[in-house]
Design a protein around this motif. Structure first.
Motif, PDB file in Angstrom:
ATOM      1  N   GLY A   1       6.777  -1.223  -2.887  1.00 56.70           N
ATOM      2  CA  GLY A   1       6.127   0.067  -2.651  1.00 56.70           C
ATOM      3  C   GLY A   1       6.546   1.079  -3.708  1.00 56.70           C
ATOM      4  O   GLY A   1       5.855   1.320  -4.697  1.00 56.70           O
ATOM      5  N   ARG A   2       7.748   1.659  -3.524  1.00 59.07           N
ATOM      6  CA  ARG A   2       8.212   2.715  -4.440  1.00 59.07           C
ATOM      7  C   ARG A   2       8.264   2.273  -5.902  1.00 59.07           C
ATOM      8  O   ARG A   2       7.893   3.072  -6.784  1.00 59.07           O
ATOM      9  CB  ARG A   2       9.576   3.237  -3.978  1.00 59.07           C
ATOM     10  CG  ARG A   2       9.506   3.945  -2.617  1.00 59.07           C
ATOM     11  CD  ARG A   2      10.874   4.420  -2.172  1.00 59.07           C
ATOM     12  NE  ARG A   2      10.829   5.066  -0.864  1.00 59.07           N
ATOM     13  CZ  ARG A   2      10.950   4.437   0.308  1.00 59.07           C
ATOM     14  NH1 ARG A   2      11.094   3.113   0.336  1.00 59.07           N
ATOM     15  NH2 ARG A   2      10.901   5.103   1.441  1.00 59.07           N
TER      16      ARG A   2
ATOM     17  N   ALA B   1       0.339   5.620  -0.456  1.00 58.03           N
ATOM     18  CA  ALA B   1      -0.654   6.700  -0.464  1.00 58.03           C
ATOM     19  C   ALA B   1      -0.583   7.503  -1.764  1.00 58.03           C
ATOM     20  O   ALA B   1       0.426   7.476  -2.475  1.00 58.03           O
ATOM     21  CB  ALA B   1      -0.366   7.632   0.722  1.00 58.03           C
TER      22      ALA B   1
ATOM     23  N   THR C   1      -1.916  -1.541   9.479  1.00 55.36           N
ATOM     24  CA  THR C   1      -0.555  -1.028   9.670  1.00 55.36           C
ATOM     25  C   THR C   1      -0.335  -0.721  11.147  1.00 55.36           C
ATOM     26  O   THR C   1      -1.070   0.074  11.742  1.00 55.36           O
ATOM     27  CB  THR C   1      -0.333   0.217   8.789  1.00 55.36           C
ATOM     28  OG1 THR C   1      -0.548  -0.182   7.428  1.00 55.36           O
ATOM     29  CG2 THR C   1       1.075   0.758   8.928  1.00 55.36           C
TER      30      THR C   1
ATOM     31  N   ASP D   1       8.108  -6.570   2.918  1.00 56.66           N
ATOM     32  CA  ASP D   1       8.412  -5.538   1.935  1.00 56.66           C
ATOM     33  C   ASP D   1       9.514  -4.635   2.455  1.00 56.66           C
ATOM     34  O   ASP D   1       9.836  -4.636   3.639  1.00 56.66           O
ATOM     35  CB  ASP D   1       7.154  -4.765   1.480  1.00 56.66           C
ATOM     36  CG  ASP D   1       6.620  -3.767   2.515  1.00 56.66           C
ATOM     37  OD1 ASP D   1       7.351  -3.351   3.446  1.00 56.66           O
ATOM     38  OD2 ASP D   1       5.439  -3.381   2.386  1.00 56.66           O
TER      39      ASP D   1
ATOM     40  N   PRO E   1       0.822  -1.219   0.000  1.00 51.59           N
ATOM     41  CA  PRO E   1       0.000   0.000   0.000  1.00 51.59           C
ATOM     42  C   PRO E   1       0.849   1.259   0.000  1.00 51.59           C
ATOM     43  O   PRO E   1       1.757   1.408   0.817  1.00 51.59           O
ATOM     44  CB  PRO E   1      -0.784  -0.113   1.311  1.00 51.59           C
ATOM     45  CG  PRO E   1       0.088  -0.958   2.197  1.00 51.59           C
ATOM     46  CD  PRO E   1       0.773  -1.927   1.281  1.00 51.59           C
TER      47      PRO E   1
ATOM     48  N   ARG F   1      13.988  -4.826  -5.224  1.00 49.83           N
ATOM     49  CA  ARG F   1      14.199  -4.125  -6.502  1.00 49.83           C
ATOM     50  C   ARG F   1      14.528  -5.066  -7.643  1.00 49.83           C
ATOM     51  O   ARG F   1      14.587  -4.639  -8.797  1.00 49.83           O
ATOM     52  CB  ARG F   1      15.355  -3.109  -6.365  1.00 49.83           C
ATOM     53  CG  ARG F   1      15.127  -2.047  -5.289  1.00 49.83           C
ATOM     54  CD  ARG F   1      13.981  -1.105  -5.636  1.00 49.83           C
ATOM     55  NE  ARG F   1      13.768  -0.105  -4.608  1.00 49.83           N
ATOM     56  CZ  ARG F   1      12.856  -0.212  -3.626  1.00 49.83           C
ATOM     57  NH1 ARG F   1      12.071  -1.282  -3.557  1.00 49.83           N
ATOM     58  NH2 ARG F   1      12.721   0.745  -2.734  1.00 49.83           N
TER      59      ARG F   1
ATOM     60  N   SER G   1       7.801  -5.516   7.803  1.00 50.56           N
ATOM     61  CA  SER G   1       8.047  -4.262   7.089  1.00 50.56           C
ATOM     62  C   SER G   1       8.491  -3.192   8.080  1.00 50.56           C
ATOM     63  O   SER G   1       8.051  -3.189   9.237  1.00 50.56           O
ATOM     64  CB  SER G   1       6.729  -3.819   6.436  1.00 50.56           C
ATOM     65  OG  SER G   1       6.814  -2.505   5.914  1.00 50.56           O
TER      66      SER G   1
ATOM     67  N   LYS H   1       0.711  -5.358   9.312  1.00 45.61           N
ATOM     68  CA  LYS H   1       1.823  -4.820   8.509  1.00 45.61           C
ATOM     69  C   LYS H   1       2.704  -3.924   9.380  1.00 45.61           C
ATOM     70  O   LYS H   1       2.196  -3.013  10.045  1.00 45.61           O
ATOM     71  CB  LYS H   1       1.267  -4.001   7.340  1.00 45.61           C
ATOM     72  CG  LYS H   1       2.337  -3.248   6.566  1.00 45.61           C
ATOM     73  CD  LYS H   1       1.772  -2.556   5.338  1.00 45.61           C
ATOM     74  CE  LYS H   1       2.862  -1.936   4.492  1.00 45.61           C
ATOM     75  NZ  LYS H   1       3.353  -0.665   5.011  1.00 45.61           N
TER      76      LYS H   1
ATOM     77  N   GLN I   1      -5.653  -1.616   3.023  1.00 49.98           N
ATOM     78  CA  GLN I   1      -4.783  -1.263   4.160  1.00 49.98           C
ATOM     79  C   GLN I   1      -5.499  -0.259   5.045  1.00 49.98           C
ATOM     80  O   GLN I   1      -6.030   0.742   4.584  1.00 49.98           O
ATOM     81  CB  GLN I   1      -3.463  -0.676   3.637  1.00 49.98           C
ATOM     82  CG  GLN I   1      -2.520  -0.207   4.736  1.00 49.98           C
ATOM     83  CD  GLN I   1      -2.682   1.268   5.075  1.00 49.98           C
ATOM     84  OE1 GLN I   1      -2.974   2.065   4.180  1.00 49.98           O
ATOM     85  NE2 GLN I   1      -2.511   1.629   6.340  1.00 49.98           N
TER      86      GLN I   1
ATOM     87  N   GLY J   1      12.758  -2.548   0.049  1.00 49.87           N
ATOM     88  CA  GLY J   1      14.020  -2.712  -0.662  1.00 49.87           C
ATOM     89  C   GLY J   1      14.026  -3.743  -1.773  1.00 49.87           C
ATOM     90  O   GLY J   1      15.073  -3.989  -2.371  1.00 49.87           O
TER      91      GLY J   1
ATOM     92  N   SER K   1      -3.985   1.476  -0.421  1.00 49.98           N
ATOM     93  CA  SER K   1      -3.807   2.271   0.796  1.00 49.98           C
ATOM     94  C   SER K   1      -5.118   2.921   1.197  1.00 49.98           C
ATOM     95  O   SER K   1      -5.881   3.385   0.353  1.00 49.98           O
ATOM     96  CB  SER K   1      -2.760   3.359   0.544  1.00 49.98           C
ATOM     97  OG  SER K   1      -2.777   4.297   1.596  1.00 49.98           O
TER      98      SER K   1
HETATM   99  C1  LIG Z   1       5.067   7.119  -1.001  1.00 51.34           C
HETATM  100  C2  LIG Z   1       4.773   6.012  -0.029  1.00 51.34           C
HETATM  101  C3  LIG Z   1       3.539   5.984   0.590  1.00 51.34           C
HETATM  102  C4  LIG Z   1       3.232   4.965   1.486  1.00 51.34           C
HETATM  103  N1  LIG Z   1       1.996   4.910   2.015  1.00 51.34           N
HETATM  104  C5  LIG Z   1       1.672   3.893   2.842  1.00 51.34           C
HETATM  105  C6  LIG Z   1       0.365   3.804   3.354  1.00 51.34           C
HETATM  106  O1  LIG Z   1      -0.512   4.591   3.038  1.00 51.34           O
HETATM  107  N2  LIG Z   1       0.118   2.795   4.219  1.00 51.34           N
HETATM  108  C7  LIG Z   1       1.073   1.878   4.575  1.00 51.34           C
HETATM  109  O2  LIG Z   1       0.798   0.991   5.378  1.00 51.34           O
HETATM  110  N3  LIG Z   1       2.313   1.938   4.085  1.00 51.34           N
HETATM  111  C8  LIG Z   1       2.631   2.918   3.222  1.00 51.34           C
HETATM  112  N4  LIG Z   1       3.879   2.967   2.686  1.00 51.34           N
HETATM  113  C9  LIG Z   1       4.857   1.889   2.977  1.00 51.34           C
HETATM  114  C10 LIG Z   1       4.757   0.771   1.926  1.00 51.34           C
HETATM  115  O3  LIG Z   1       3.571   0.035   2.088  1.00 51.34           O
HETATM  116  C11 LIG Z   1       5.899  -0.231   2.017  1.00 51.34           C
HETATM  117  O4  LIG Z   1       5.994  -0.716   3.327  1.00 51.34           O
HETATM  118  C12 LIG Z   1       7.255   0.318   1.591  1.00 51.34           C
HETATM  119  O5  LIG Z   1       7.127   1.259   0.560  1.00 51.34           O
HETATM  120  C13 LIG Z   1       8.120  -0.832   1.129  1.00 51.34           C
HETATM  121  O6  LIG Z   1       9.376  -0.408   0.784  1.00 51.34           O
HETATM  122  P1  LIG Z   1       9.858  -0.117  -0.726  1.00 51.34           P
HETATM  123  O7  LIG Z   1       9.284   1.198  -1.093  1.00 51.34           O
HETATM  124  O8  LIG Z   1      11.329  -0.109  -0.569  1.00 51.34           O
HETATM  125  O9  LIG Z   1       9.370  -1.232  -1.605  1.00 51.34           O
HETATM  126  C14 LIG Z   1       4.209   3.969   1.789  1.00 51.34           C
HETATM  127  C15 LIG Z   1       5.454   4.016   1.168  1.00 51.34           C
HETATM  128  C16 LIG Z   1       5.746   5.016   0.260  1.00 51.34           C
HETATM  129  C17 LIG Z   1       7.084   5.025  -0.412  1.00 51.34           C
END
Ligand SMILES: Cc1cc2nc3c(=O)[nH]c(=O)nc-3n(C[C@H](O)[C@H](O)[C@H](O)COP(=O)(O)O)c2cc1C
Ligand SMILES: CC(C)CC(=O)C(=O)O
Length: 350
Positions: A299-300, A79, A157, A276, A77, A280, A245, A223, A129, A278, A106
């Motif tokens: 995520g990213r 945002a 979360t 989750d 998820p 890639r 995470s 999460k 989420q 890292g 999200s």
């Molecule tokens: C821009 C952004 C927004 C996020 N928004 C949420 C969110 O709304 N709810 C949530 O539980 N995690 C959120 N996360 C965390 C992601 O679910 C996830 O744990 C994380 O991005 C994983 O790492 P990665 O970006 O290296 O893959 C967000 C992460 C990013 C980068």
């Protein structure tokens, strides 16, 4: 230029996004030690391949809570997808449906959950989420919205009793969504202040999970849980799955890399363990599976794909990872994701 890796998608997205949006997505908490650690920890893990196990093809499919998915890579998820592309979460949902994997939408989406479900159609495996809200009625209404949209799991979360210190957002004065974007799932609920109306709950405890367990029949996934003792407690509270995470390094800085927490959590419980942070490359997925994860989330990378090329970009990212995973399985001598075993991974000092 056609991107051939998640990293190249990030470079494209960076060129396209306004600075505040790129920083919001790329950034993390405090000194961003954990943001970097999440990726570096995968580099420290090395694969020890098996050979001469001749196989015509690989089976990447798996199941989660009864739903078949085509590969063990989920969309974690994130945002505000409309910061990356005007079609926002609708584009993401279409890509996830085409790829045949889970979208964890999200709660802070810029498209309402019902419209995300409609965009994804019958093929989409959609989870929701949730940040448990201070007002129980608001939490109940959000759960109802997710159930009505056909979501098949709730991902709660639990790593955010308060929000991490996102220094880049402070520098960019990014505190409100731009005009026209809205936390759509909050619309009309008590306390909806219009923009970032999601509250963090410092007193969040197992009692909140118990209450939620009584409110819904949906499987509950926690999460942001990293400690094996918490994993054991989660099972005692009727939780159906765990997503190990550290929120992509956006909450507690200097928390251990997510991949480094997986093995102990997986050893402590019998429910599906996801991770989750890292991820890639396809080789990262193999490492996570070897350490006991059932699947990984990204995520990213999803937002890089979305910012670079909309729906097509998200699908490209997912298909790149699928190709990489398939190759990594072939090169480690595995015919399926089920054949990935702990002996295939070694930790080295960098
Ligand atoms: C821009 C952004 C927004 C996020 N928004 C949420 C969110 O709304 N709810 C949530 O539980 N995690 C959120 N996360 C965390 C992601 O679910 C996830 O744990 C994380 O991005 C994983 O790492 P990665 O970006 O290296 O893959 C967000 C992460 C990013 C980068
Ligand atoms: C609305 C935010 C709290 C979403 C989030 O979890 C994040 O930005 O990491």
């Amino acid at each position: 230029m056609m991107p051939f890796s998640v990293r190249e998608f990030e470079a494209l997205a960076r060129d396209r996004l306004p600075r505040y949006a790129y920083d919001f997505i790329a950034g993390g908490a405090d000194d961003e030690v954990t943001v970097r650690a999440n990726e570096q920890a995968f580099a420290r893990l090395r694969l020890l391949p098996r050979v001469l196990r001749g196989q015509p093809g690989r089976d990447l499919g798996t199941t989660l809570f009864g739903a078949g998915i085509t590969m063990p890579v989920l969309l974690s998820p994130t945002a505000f997808h409309r910061l990356a592309d005007p079609a926002g979460e609708q584009a993401t949902a279409r890509a996830a449906a085409k790829a045949g994997t889970v979208l964890i939408a999200s709660m802070a989406s810029t498209v309402p959950i019902g419209d995300i479900a409609t965009a994804g159609g019958a093929d989409l495996v959609l989870w929701f989420q949730l940040y448990i809200q201070p007002d129980q009625a608001v939490t109940d209404a959000l759960v109802k919205r997710a159930e009505d949209a056909g979501c098949r799991a709730l991902v709660v979360t639990v790593d955010s009793p308060v929000l991490g210190w996102r220094q880049r957002d402070h520098h960019n004065e990014f505190h409100d969504l731009p005009a026209g974007l809205y936390c759509e799932n909050m619309r009309g609920l008590a306390g909806d202040s219009g923009v970032r109306s999601i509250a963090m709950v410092p007193e969040l405890s197992w009692e909140h999970i118990d209450r939620l367990r009584q409110t819904t029949e949906l499987p509950i996934v926690l999460k942001g849980l990293m400690h094996p003792a918490d994993a054991v407690t989660a099972v005692e509270h009727g939780v159906s799955g765990l997503l190990v995470s550290n929120h992509g390094g956006r909450q507690l800085d200097t928390a251990v890399a997510a991949i480094d927490a997986v093995a102990d959590v997986a050893a402590a419980v019998d429910i599906p363990v996801l991770m989750d942070g890292g991820v890639r490359r396809g080789t990262d997925v193999v490492k996570a599976l070897a350490l006991g994860a059932h699947a990984v989330g990204i995520g990213r990378p999803v937002l890089w794909g979305l910012a670079a090329r909309g729906e097509e970009g998200v699908l490209d990212v997912l298909e790149l990872l699928r190709g990489e995973l398939d190759r990594a399985l072939a090169l480690t001598g595995c015919a399926s994701v089920r054949q990935v075993t702990s002996d295939l991974v070694r930790e080295v000092r960098c």
